[in-house]
Scaffold this motif. Sequence first.
Motif, PDB file in Angstrom:
ATOM      1  N   HIS A 172       0.504  -1.266  -0.336  1.00 22.47           N
ATOM      2  CA  HIS A 172       0.188  -0.402  -0.074  1.00 22.47           C
ATOM      3  C   HIS A 172       0.857   1.055   0.180  1.00 22.47           C
ATOM      4  O   HIS A 172       0.725   1.867   0.979  1.00 22.47           O
ATOM      5  CB  HIS A 172      -0.621  -0.733   1.608  1.00 22.47           C
ATOM      6  CG  HIS A 172      -2.184  -1.071   1.591  1.00 22.47           C
ATOM      7  ND1 HIS A 172      -2.940  -1.926   0.874  1.00 22.47           N
ATOM      8  CD2 HIS A 172      -1.962  -2.593   1.578  1.00 22.47           C
ATOM      9  CE1 HIS A 172      -3.864  -2.468   0.571  1.00 22.47           C
ATOM     10  NE2 HIS A 172      -2.622  -2.952   1.706  1.00 22.47           N
ATOM     11  N   PRO A 173       1.595   1.670  -1.322  1.00 26.68           N
ATOM     12  CA  PRO A 173       2.757   2.822  -1.368  1.00 26.68           C
ATOM     13  C   PRO A 173       1.809   4.672  -1.573  1.00 26.68           C
ATOM     14  O   PRO A 173       0.691   4.528  -1.310  1.00 26.68           O
ATOM     15  CB  PRO A 173       3.580   2.363  -2.808  1.00 26.68           C
ATOM     16  CG  PRO A 173       2.214   1.982  -3.522  1.00 26.68           C
ATOM     17  CD  PRO A 173       1.076   0.886  -2.304  1.00 26.68           C
ATOM     18  N   VAL A 174       2.465   4.740  -0.887  1.00 33.67           N
ATOM     19  CA  VAL A 174       1.618   6.466  -1.186  1.00 33.67           C
ATOM     20  C   VAL A 174       1.449   6.424  -2.087  1.00 33.67           C
ATOM     21  O   VAL A 174       0.416   7.216  -2.396  1.00 33.67           O
ATOM     22  CB  VAL A 174       2.807   7.166  -1.177  1.00 33.67           C
ATOM     23  CG1 VAL A 174       2.599   9.168  -0.956  1.00 33.67           C
ATOM     24  CG2 VAL A 174       4.036   7.492   0.661  1.00 33.67           C
ATOM     25  N   ARG A 186       0.456 -12.237  -5.252  1.00 31.36           N
ATOM     26  CA  ARG A 186      -0.612 -11.158  -4.240  1.00 31.36           C
ATOM     27  C   ARG A 186      -0.895  -9.791  -5.501  1.00 31.36           C
ATOM     28  O   ARG A 186      -2.999 -10.294  -4.935  1.00 31.36           O
ATOM     29  CB  ARG A 186      -0.314 -10.585  -3.048  1.00 31.36           C
ATOM     30  CG  ARG A 186      -0.937 -10.213  -2.282  1.00 31.36           C
ATOM     31  CD  ARG A 186      -2.373 -11.343  -1.399  1.00 31.36           C
ATOM     32  NE  ARG A 186      -2.925 -10.166  -0.710  1.00 31.36           N
ATOM     33  CZ  ARG A 186      -3.860  -9.909  -1.170  1.00 31.36           C
ATOM     34  NH1 ARG A 186      -4.628  -9.791  -2.509  1.00 31.36           N
ATOM     35  NH2 ARG A 186      -4.876  -9.515  -0.286  1.00 31.36           N
ATOM     36  N   CYS A 187      -0.546  -9.709  -5.794  1.00 31.52           N
ATOM     37  CA  CYS A 187      -1.284  -8.696  -7.469  1.00 31.52           C
ATOM     38  C   CYS A 187      -0.689  -8.934  -8.589  1.00 31.52           C
ATOM     39  O   CYS A 187      -1.750  -8.414  -9.299  1.00 31.52           O
ATOM     40  CB  CYS A 187      -0.190  -6.877  -6.803  1.00 31.52           C
ATOM     41  SG  CYS A 187      -0.462  -6.405  -5.255  1.00 31.52           S
ATOM     42  N   HIS A 188       0.573  -9.969  -8.842  1.00 32.06           N
ATOM     43  CA  HIS A 188       0.684 -10.419 -10.199  1.00 32.06           C
ATOM     44  C   HIS A 188       0.061 -11.391 -10.324  1.00 32.06           C
ATOM     45  O   HIS A 188       0.292 -12.888  -9.593  1.00 32.06           O
ATOM     46  CB  HIS A 188       2.323 -10.192 -10.397  1.00 32.06           C
ATOM     47  CG  HIS A 188       3.026  -8.598 -10.337  1.00 32.06           C
ATOM     48  ND1 HIS A 188       2.256  -7.744 -11.894  1.00 32.06           N
ATOM     49  CD2 HIS A 188       3.459  -8.009  -9.351  1.00 32.06           C
ATOM     50  CE1 HIS A 188       3.312  -6.762 -11.048  1.00 32.06           C
ATOM     51  NE2 HIS A 188       2.963  -7.253 -10.296  1.00 32.06           N
ATOM     52  N   ASP A 189      -0.721 -12.164 -11.964  1.00 35.20           N
ATOM     53  CA  ASP A 189      -0.353 -13.717 -12.259  1.00 35.20           C
ATOM     54  C   ASP A 189       0.285 -14.598 -12.037  1.00 35.20           C
ATOM     55  O   ASP A 189       0.071 -15.555 -11.532  1.00 35.20           O
ATOM     56  CB  ASP A 189      -1.072 -13.396 -13.540  1.00 35.20           C
ATOM     57  CG  ASP A 189      -2.529 -12.764 -12.942  1.00 35.20           C
ATOM     58  OD1 ASP A 189      -3.454 -12.726 -12.040  1.00 35.20           O
ATOM     59  OD2 ASP A 189      -2.765 -12.223 -14.428  1.00 35.20           O
ATOM     60  N   ASP A 190       1.771 -13.706 -12.488  1.00 33.22           N
ATOM     61  CA  ASP A 190       3.168 -14.574 -12.645  1.00 33.22           C
ATOM     62  C   ASP A 190       4.443 -13.688 -11.890  1.00 33.22           C
ATOM     63  O   ASP A 190       3.723 -12.796 -11.641  1.00 33.22           O
ATOM     64  CB  ASP A 190       3.025 -15.518 -13.894  1.00 33.22           C
ATOM     65  CG  ASP A 190       2.191 -16.487 -15.453  1.00 33.22           C
ATOM     66  OD1 ASP A 190       1.897 -17.055 -13.956  1.00 33.22           O
ATOM     67  OD2 ASP A 190       1.620 -15.467 -15.849  1.00 33.22           O
ATOM     68  N   VAL A 191       5.046 -14.442 -11.781  1.00 35.30           N
ATOM     69  CA  VAL A 191       6.618 -13.823 -11.341  1.00 35.30           C
ATOM     70  C   VAL A 191       6.618 -12.891 -12.813  1.00 35.30           C
ATOM     71  O   VAL A 191       7.636 -13.449 -13.089  1.00 35.30           O
ATOM     72  CB  VAL A 191       7.498 -14.437 -10.374  1.00 35.30           C
ATOM     73  CG1 VAL A 191       8.674 -13.341 -10.197  1.00 35.30           C
ATOM     74  CG2 VAL A 191       7.203 -15.621  -9.669  1.00 35.30           C
ATOM     75  N   PRO A 246      -1.441  -5.476 -13.446  1.00 32.51           N
ATOM     76  CA  PRO A 246      -2.570  -5.353 -11.921  1.00 32.51           C
ATOM     77  C   PRO A 246      -3.859  -4.437 -11.659  1.00 32.51           C
ATOM     78  O   PRO A 246      -3.018  -3.001 -12.579  1.00 32.51           O
ATOM     79  CB  PRO A 246      -1.552  -5.614 -10.326  1.00 32.51           C
ATOM     80  CG  PRO A 246      -0.456  -5.629 -10.746  1.00 32.51           C
ATOM     81  CD  PRO A 246      -0.217  -5.195 -12.572  1.00 32.51           C
ATOM     82  N   ASP A 247      -4.763  -4.749 -11.229  1.00 34.17           N
ATOM     83  CA  ASP A 247      -5.365  -3.037 -11.301  1.00 34.17           C
ATOM     84  C   ASP A 247      -5.672  -2.844  -9.529  1.00 34.17           C
ATOM     85  O   ASP A 247      -6.425  -3.005  -8.857  1.00 34.17           O
ATOM     86  CB  ASP A 247      -7.161  -4.030 -11.159  1.00 34.17           C
ATOM     87  CG  ASP A 247      -8.124  -3.236 -11.277  1.00 34.17           C
ATOM     88  OD1 ASP A 247      -7.538  -2.214 -11.009  1.00 34.17           O
ATOM     89  OD2 ASP A 247      -9.228  -3.673 -10.445  1.00 34.17           O
ATOM     90  N   THR A 248      -5.370  -1.970 -10.037  1.00 36.38           N
ATOM     91  CA  THR A 248      -4.814  -0.598  -9.299  1.00 36.38           C
ATOM     92  C   THR A 248      -5.827  -0.059  -8.159  1.00 36.38           C
ATOM     93  O   THR A 248      -6.014   0.252  -7.065  1.00 36.38           O
ATOM     94  CB  THR A 248      -3.550   0.729  -9.123  1.00 36.38           C
ATOM     95  OG1 THR A 248      -4.113   1.123 -10.640  1.00 36.38           O
ATOM     96  CG2 THR A 248      -2.165  -0.382  -9.289  1.00 36.38           C
ATOM     97  N   GLU A 249      -7.126  -0.028  -9.042  1.00 35.95           N
ATOM     98  CA  GLU A 249      -8.011   0.368  -8.264  1.00 35.95           C
ATOM     99  C   GLU A 249      -8.827  -0.259  -7.224  1.00 35.95           C
ATOM    100  O   GLU A 249      -9.664   0.196  -6.419  1.00 35.95           O
ATOM    101  CB  GLU A 249      -9.476   0.216  -8.932  1.00 35.95           C
ATOM    102  CG  GLU A 249      -9.467   1.545 -10.423  1.00 35.95           C
ATOM    103  CD  GLU A 249      -9.135   2.798  -9.964  1.00 35.95           C
ATOM    104  OE1 GLU A 249      -9.926   3.190  -9.116  1.00 35.95           O
ATOM    105  OE2 GLU A 249      -8.338   3.621 -10.185  1.00 35.95           O
TER     106      GLU A 249
END
Length: 158
Positions: A80-82, A104-109, A120-123
């Motif tokens: 959870h960055p700025v 946690r955020c990407h489908d693959d590394v 990733p969907d940052t919304e």
Amino acid sequence: MKNRYIPITLIVAVLSVAAIAGFLFPPAVQENPARVVMDNSGGRVIFTHFVHADEYGYECSDCHHDDIGQERPISCGSCHPVAFDAKFRAEHQKSFPSEEACLRCHDDVPTGPLAEEDKPDTESIPLRAEAFHAQCMDCHESDGGPYGEDSCYDCHAR
Ligand code: HEC
Ligand code: HEC
Ligand code: HEC
Ligand code: HEC
Ligand code: HEC
């Protein structure tokens, strides 16, 4: 050397090895910090971490919702960055202890720049202040503790 010196010599030797090992391999950073100081534009917040985790009786995972099997929780701010800006894109890879966290955020590394459909969907991932306000105040509203319009300076220094 006289026989009676042998035990003391051994003890000194063992203690010296232990002292050197302790110097070379210091203990891990403390596991349950007493306080976490959070500087921000709304005024510094001093979070009574140990009291929350111990006296108020919560599990680590009540707040560290992404433990990912690590001994030491990953900082909230790593995920959870700025802002999800160029700095985050360039540096965030280094703030995780294992590749498991990437998923946690990407489908693959990922190893390089991402195709549009792989971003990733940052919304759906709250930014830093939003994540803290939501977690701190949601719990306070149900369990007690400061929340709501008039509560700002219960957490923030003036
Ligand atoms: C009430 C919520 C809450 C509970 C319960 C809690 N923590 Fe935390 N913890 C936090 C917050 C918020 C931070 C600040 C993280 C940040 O700044 O990114 C933090 C920070 C930490 C840090 C420092 C991480 C870093 O590098 O920034 C450690 C280590 C930690 N907690 C361990 C624990 C352990 C172990 C437990 C269980 C015994 C626990 N916490 C319980 C909310 C909590
Ligand atoms: C490894 C990455 C990661 C870490 C570390 C992490 N989060 Fe999250 N968090 C996410 C993601 C991704 C979401 C988006 C919703 C989802 O997928 O659960 C999220 C969602 C949230 C939400 C929205 C409500 C919810 O629970 O879904 C809050 C509030 C939140 N996080 C607070 C925190 C706090 C406070 C910490 C530290 C104590 C923390 N997060 C640590 C990745 C992380
Ligand atoms: C909290 C969510 C999250 C986690 C966890 C995460 N990333 Fe990312 N990553 C993103 C976002 C958001 C972007 C930017 C996407 C965009 O360009 O819009 C990104 C972009 C990237 C990029 C492309 C960088 C560029 O220059 O375009 C790489 C490479 C990457 N991540 C690798 C990793 C690796 C490796 C890990 C684990 C060690 C990881 N990420 C963990 C959210 C995350
Ligand atoms: C999982 C629940 C939970 C979360 C998350 C939580 N709190 Fe609390 N908090 C409490 C409870 C319970 C009390 C005690 C209420 C009482 O006894 O009146 C409290 C009390 C407080 C108090 C007043 C007493 C003290 O210990 O200083 C402050 C300030 C506070 N919380 C700040 C925070 C901040 C900042 C965060 C987020 C980083 C946070 N809290 C997250 C449950 C929570
Ligand atoms: C329960 C404790 C708590 C309460 C109550 C609270 N805040 Fe916060 N606030 C935080 C924490 C924790 C952060 C995140 C600190 C960080 O980024 O390190 C934060 C961050 C902020 C920021 C920085 C935003 C940014 O994007 O950098 C502002 C401004 C702010 N709060 C204003 C307010 C206002 C106005 C109120 C009252 C309506 C309020 N806060 C009530 C705990 C609280």
